[in-house]
Design an enzyme around this catalytic site. Structure first.
Site, mmCIF file in Angstrom:
data_model
loop_
_atom_site.group_PDB
_atom_site.id
_atom_site.type_symbol
_atom_site.label_atom_id
_atom_site.label_comp_id
_atom_site.label_asym_id
_atom_site.label_seq_id
_atom_site.Cartn_x
_atom_site.Cartn_y
_atom_site.Cartn_z
ATOM 1 N N HIS A 129 45.253 2.250 67.280
ATOM 2 C CA HIS A 129 46.715 2.854 67.885
ATOM 3 C C HIS A 129 46.334 4.532 68.881
ATOM 4 O O HIS A 129 46.967 5.387 69.407
ATOM 5 C CB HIS A 129 47.390 3.418 67.294
ATOM 6 C CG HIS A 129 48.052 2.069 67.065
ATOM 7 N ND1 HIS A 129 48.509 0.442 68.539
ATOM 8 C CD2 HIS A 129 48.503 1.226 66.167
ATOM 9 C CE1 HIS A 129 49.501 -0.414 67.362
ATOM 10 N NE2 HIS A 129 49.515 -0.220 66.402
ATOM 11 N N ASP A 166 45.095 -8.066 66.240
ATOM 12 C CA ASP A 166 45.749 -7.807 64.716
ATOM 13 C C ASP A 166 46.897 -7.401 66.438
ATOM 14 O O ASP A 166 47.056 -7.630 67.019
ATOM 15 C CB ASP A 166 45.996 -5.876 65.093
ATOM 16 C CG ASP A 166 46.899 -5.248 63.857
ATOM 17 O OD1 ASP A 166 46.350 -4.219 63.481
ATOM 18 O OD2 ASP A 166 47.846 -4.727 64.360
ATOM 19 N N HIS A 168 49.572 -6.115 66.850
ATOM 20 C CA HIS A 168 49.748 -4.811 67.754
ATOM 21 C C HIS A 168 48.832 -3.879 68.916
ATOM 22 O O HIS A 168 47.855 -5.049 68.835
ATOM 23 C CB HIS A 168 49.969 -3.219 66.890
ATOM 24 C CG HIS A 168 51.394 -3.857 65.926
ATOM 25 N ND1 HIS A 168 50.932 -3.949 64.696
ATOM 26 C CD2 HIS A 168 52.970 -3.820 66.157
ATOM 27 C CE1 HIS A 168 51.573 -3.825 64.346
ATOM 28 N NE2 HIS A 168 52.769 -3.895 65.112
ATOM 29 N N ASP A 255 48.862 -8.239 60.361
ATOM 30 C CA ASP A 255 49.733 -8.220 60.436
ATOM 31 C C ASP A 255 50.564 -9.220 60.903
ATOM 32 O O ASP A 255 51.561 -8.545 61.412
ATOM 33 C CB ASP A 255 50.842 -6.682 60.500
ATOM 34 C CG ASP A 255 49.429 -6.318 61.838
ATOM 35 O OD1 ASP A 255 49.075 -6.716 62.498
ATOM 36 O OD2 ASP A 255 49.095 -4.681 62.237
#
Ligand SMILES: [Zn+2]
Lengths: 318, 212
Positions: A129, A166, A168, A255
Site C-alpha cells: 500500500h 493479497d 487488498h 488476508d
C-alpha cells in the site's frame, strides 16, 4: 546447486512495534509463520538467509527523499504514527522498514548469482500500500517496488511481472508501474467498493506507455477458491503467455482467508497451496524457475502460519 | 459548487467559416468531442460535435463513386452548415447541479459556458463525473463507503459521529439518504484499514451495518 526454497527473514523484524492495542500488524504474525514452517514436513527443504538493509540509493528509486526524511524524523521524534493511526511506528521502525525492503534485494542477488532460484522473503512491515510519497495501510516502503527497481537497474530486467494475491489491492505497486511498459501488475483482491484501500477497479489497465500493463481482478465479498483458480488458469495464464515476463515478483498476502476479518473474501488454506503450485509452473515456463515472493498481509494468527506453509509447499512443488 | 471551478477554461473554438476537414483535424488532434463555434468577438454561434461531423462524412455502405461525391462536397462545406445552433448553455454562476439536470434532460456530451454571450469555457460530462467523484470521494485511496441503517431514532447522527471521533476513526463524508427501494441509509466514508473493527464498534453501539 541451489536450495529448493530460500527463506529470507530476521528476528529484527519483530522490533517494529505497532503499539499493542488492537493493531493487527504485529510481530506475532511472523512468529506464527516460523512455527508453522518448523512444524512442516518440508522444513528440511528450506534454507534460511538473513537480509541486508536496503541502501538509500534503492529506496529513492521507489520513494521520494522527502518521504524518507519525514519517516526518519518521525521515529526519531518519538511519534507513534505517521499521517494516520493505521501507520503505527516505534523508534526502530525506520531501520526495520529498511531491512524489510532489503530482503528483496538480498533475494535478487542470490537469484542472479545462481545461489538460489526460489526465494520467499518473510518480512514486516508489509509494503504494497505504500505510495511514492506517503505511507498507507501499515506500509512504509513498498518492498515489491523497491525490489523491482533493483532488478531493473542492477540486472537489466525489462519485463517484470508483479502478481499480488493479497486480499487488498496493492495501490502503491499500481501507481508505481501504471504509466510504464516495463512492469506488469496483476492483482486479485476484494472489490474496491467494499474493501480497503478503495482502489483497483477492473477497468484500470494502465496509462500512456503503460496501457495494458495493469490487470485488476476484483472479487465480490464472499469470493473464494473456485473464482481464484478460474482466474489463474483462464485469465492470467493467457496474459502471461502474451507478455512473457523475464522476472517474477509475488506480493504474497494471506488476508483473503475465510477466517481473516481484514477482508470479506473466503479463501481456504488449501487455496494457497494451489497458488504456490501455479506460480511455480509460471516460473518453470517463463523464468527458469526463478521466483521472488515477498510477504504482504495476513492477520488472523490461527490460520496465517498454515496458509504460508501451504503456499511454501506449493512453491516446492509438493 | 460553481462549474467555473470545474470546466475547461479558454477552450479551443472555431469560426463558422472553417471547412470541415480542418475542423475534423482539430477534433482528432485534441481528442475533443465538442467545439464551440464563435464569431470574431468570441460570441457563441453554435456547437460542433464529432457526431455532426461523422454524419457529414460519407457512410461506408456507399459505393466508391458515391463516396467520392460526398467527399468533394464535404471539402467545401463550412462549419456553419452543420453546427447546431439551438444550444443550451451554462453561465459562470451555474452550479454542478444545474449541469447535472441539463445533461440528464438533454443527453448532451458537453455544454458551452458563456459570460454575457462570450464563450469562456466548456463543461463536459467528464468534468461533471470528475467533480462528483471528488465530492463523494470515490476512488480516494485508503477509504471506503459503508452504509448504516437509518432507523430515524433521535440522535443517531450524533451517536455515529461521537463513536468515530472517540475511537479516532477518520471519516470524510457523511450522507443521510432516504431511499425508496433500499430503505433509509446513512453513508459514511471511512479512512481505515480496520474495516471489520469499525463494523464491530458500530454494531456494539446498537447500529445496523448494511454489509455487502
Ligand atoms: Zn492485505
Amino acid at each position: 546447486m541451489s536450495a529448493p526454497l530460500t527463506i529470507i527473514s530476521d528476528q529484527r523484524y519483530l522490533q517494529h512495534d505497532t503499539g499493542g492495542g488492537e493493531h493487527p500488524e504485529i510481530p506475532a504474525r511472523l512468529q506464527a509463520v516460523s512455527q508453522a514452517l518448523e512444524a512442516s514436513p518440508y522444513f528440511s527443504d528450506l534454507t534460511f538467509v538473513p537480509p541486508h538493509v536496503a541502501e538509500r540509493e534503492w529506496l529513492v528509486k521507489a520513494h521520494t527523499e522527502d518521504w524518507l526524511f519525514r519517516f526518519e524524523e518521525a521515529v526519531l521524534a518519538g511519534r507513534t504514527y505517521i499521517d494516520h493511526t493505521d501507520n503505527q511506528i516505534c523508534y526502530d521502525s525506520y531501520d526495520i522498514a529498511c531491512l524489510s525492503a532489503g530482503a528483496g534485494l538480498t533475494g535478487i542477488d542470490l537469484i542472479e548469482e545462481e545461489k538460489a532460484r526460489n526465494v520467499f522473503c518473510l518480512v514486516r512491515p508489509p509494503g504494497h500500500h505504500a505510495e511514492h510519497n506517503i505511507p498507507f495501510g501499515f506500509c512504509f516502503f513498498n518492498n515489491c517496488v523497491v525490489a523491482a527497481r533493483y532488478w531493473q537497474h542492477c540486472y537489466g530486467k525489462k519485463r517484470i511481472l508483479i502478481f499480488d494475491f493479497d486480499g487488498h489491492h496493492g495501490n502503491g505497486i499500481q501507481s508505481a508501474f501504471e504509466d510504464e511498459a516495463a512492469g506488469y501488475y496483476i492483482s486479485i483482491h476484494e472489490h474496491p467498493s467494499f474493501s480497503y484501500p478503495g482502489t483497483g477497479y477492473g477497468d484500470e489497465h494502465g496509462l500512456g506507455e503503460g496501457k495494458g500493463t495493469i490487470l485488476n481482478l476484483p472479487l465480490s465479498p464472499g469470493g473464494g477458491d473456485d473464482q481464484v483458480v478460474k482466474l489463474l488458469q483462464e485469465t492470467i495464464l493467457p496474459k502471461l503467455n502474451e507478455w512473457q515476463p523475464d522476472a517474477i515478483i509475488i506480493a504474497a498476502g494471506f488476508d483473503a482467508h475465510r477466517e481473516d476479518e481484514m477482508t470479506g473474501l473466503h479463501y481456504s488454506t488449501e487455496l494457497y497451496h494451489t497458488i504456490g503450485l501455479v506460480i511455480r509452473d509460471w516460473a518453470e515456463q517463463f523464468t527458469e524457475g526463478r521466483i521472488l515472493s515477498i510477504l504482504e498481509g495476513g492477520y488472523e494468527l490461527s490460520v496465517l502460519g498454515d496458509s504460508v506453509e501451504a503456499y511454501v509447499r506449493g512453491l516446492l512443488g509438493k | 459548487m460553481y462549474i467555473s471551478r470545474h470546466m475547461t477554461g479558454e477552450p479551443i473554438t472555431v469560426s463558422s467559416a472553417m471547412l470541415l476537414p480542418e475542423a475534423r483535424a482539430l477534433l482528432n488532434d485534441y481528442q475533443f468531442r465538442h467545439l464551440p463555434v464563435v464569431d470574431e468577438n468570441g460570441i457563441l454561434l453554435g456547437m460542433l460535435t464529432d457526431r455532426d461531423l461523422r454524419s457529414a462524412y460519407p457512410s461506408s455502405v456507399l459505393s466508391n463513386s458515391e463516396r467520392q461525391l460526398v467527399y468533394e462536397k464535404v471539402e467545401k462545406t463550412t462549419v456553419a452548415e452543420i453546427m447546431s445552433t439551438d444550444c443550451v448553455t451554462l453561465g459562470p454562476n451555474s452550479t454542478l447541479d444545474d449541469a447535472l439536470f441539463l445533461f440528464d434532460r438533454d443527453q448532451m456530451g458537453a455544454l458551452p459556458v458563456l459570460d454575457e454571450e462570450r464563450v469562456v469555457g466548456v463543461f463536459s460530462i467528464r468534468d461533471l463525473t470528475t467533480a462528483y467523484k471528488n465530492l463523494f470521494g470515490v476512488g480516494e485511496k485508503g477509504s471506503i463507503l459503508i452504509g448504516i441503517v437509518d432507523d430515524g431514532s433521535p440522535g443517531i447522527m450524533t451517536r455515529i459521529v461521537t463513536l468515530l471521533e472517540e475511537q479516532q476513526i477518520p471519516f470524510t463524508r457523511l450522507l443521510r439518504i432516504c431511499g425508496k427501494s433500499d430503505g433509509d441509509t446513512i453513508y459514511l466514508r471511512i479512512n481505515t484499514f480496520k474495516i471489520a473493527k469499525v463494523y464491530a464498534l458500530l454494531e456494539e453501539e446498537g447500529l445496523t451495518v448494511k454489509r455487502a
